[in-house]
Design a protein around this motif. Structure first.
Motif, short mmCIF file in Angstrom:
data_model
loop_
_atom_site.label_atom_id
_atom_site.label_comp_id
_atom_site.label_asym_id
_atom_site.label_seq_id
_atom_site.Cartn_x
_atom_site.Cartn_y
_atom_site.Cartn_z
N THR B 4 -8.37 -16.03 6.21
CA THR B 4 -7.25 -16.71 5.56
C THR B 4 -6.16 -16.97 6.59
OG1 THR B 4 -7.73 -15.51 3.53
CG2 THR B 4 -5.58 -16.57 3.69
N VAL B 5 -5.72 -18.21 6.65
CA VAL B 5 -4.62 -18.57 7.54
C VAL B 5 -3.41 -18.92 6.69
CG1 VAL B 5 -3.83 -20.20 9.28
CG2 VAL B 5 -6.21 -19.44 9.28
N LYS B 6 -2.30 -18.24 6.96
CA LYS B 6 -1.07 -18.53 6.22
C LYS B 6 -0.13 -19.28 7.14
CE LYS B 6 -1.25 -14.29 3.53
NZ LYS B 6 -0.62 -12.97 3.37
N VAL B 7 0.29 -20.45 6.71
CA VAL B 7 1.19 -21.26 7.52
C VAL B 7 2.53 -21.34 6.80
CG1 VAL B 7 1.55 -23.51 8.57
CG2 VAL B 7 -0.76 -22.58 8.37
N THR B 8 3.58 -20.86 7.45
CA THR B 8 4.91 -20.88 6.83
C THR B 8 5.89 -21.58 7.75
OG1 THR B 8 5.23 -18.69 7.78
CG2 THR B 8 4.66 -18.78 5.47
N LEU B 9 6.90 -22.19 7.17
CA LEU B 9 7.95 -22.80 7.97
C LEU B 9 8.74 -21.72 8.69
CD1 LEU B 9 9.31 -25.52 5.53
CD2 LEU B 9 8.27 -25.92 7.76
N LYS B 10 9.14 -22.00 9.93
CA LYS B 10 9.96 -21.04 10.67
C LYS B 10 11.31 -20.89 10.00
CE LYS B 10 7.77 -21.61 15.07
NZ LYS B 10 7.76 -21.72 16.49
N ASN B 11 11.92 -19.73 10.21
CA ASN B 11 13.27 -19.51 9.68
C ASN B 11 14.21 -20.57 10.24
OD1 ASN B 11 12.89 -17.35 8.02
ND2 ASN B 11 13.15 -15.85 9.67
#
Lengths: 77, 77
Positions: B4-11
């Motif tokens: 599973t790859v989780k991609v989140t926007l940087k702070n």
């Protein structure tokens, strides 16, 4: 308090976005990829004392389309 | 093998989709929601023996835009 909601397509529901990812990875030479499926991850910052039941309500009413999507709720430790 | 790859926007990166979710939840009466951020979750079915390094390559080359996004890799137990 942080809560993470994971929304994924149910099994059997066609996932064109996942197919596109899988094809693109193959084109890039990653031949070991059999399948890819894309879901959403929603990180909520909620007030202390928010119950799992309340988050469930949020999922049912807004975050997930329960006809084609499953959701999982995870409270940060 | 499932990865599973989780991609989140940087702070600090503006997240209009997250803002929309947050507003919509407020409109529905969920006042305890302070903030919401939306990310992507990509479930890959890869060949046995695929290394974390290979998955990292996939992230860098295709799955995440590393200018504005962070990614996390999780191998299923």
């Amino acid at each position: 308090m942080k809560v993470t909601v994971k929304v994924t397509l149910k099994n059997g529901v066609l996932d064109p976005q996942g197919k596109a990812i899988s094809h693109a990875l193959h084109s890039l030479g990653f031949d070991g990829v059999n399948d890819a499926r894309q879901g959403k991850m929603i990180e909520l910052d909620v007030a202390e004392g928010t119950t799992e039941d309340q988050v469930k309500q949020m999922c049912e009413k807004l975050l997930a389309n329960t006809v084609i999507e499953d959701y999982q709720i995870e409270f940060a430790a």
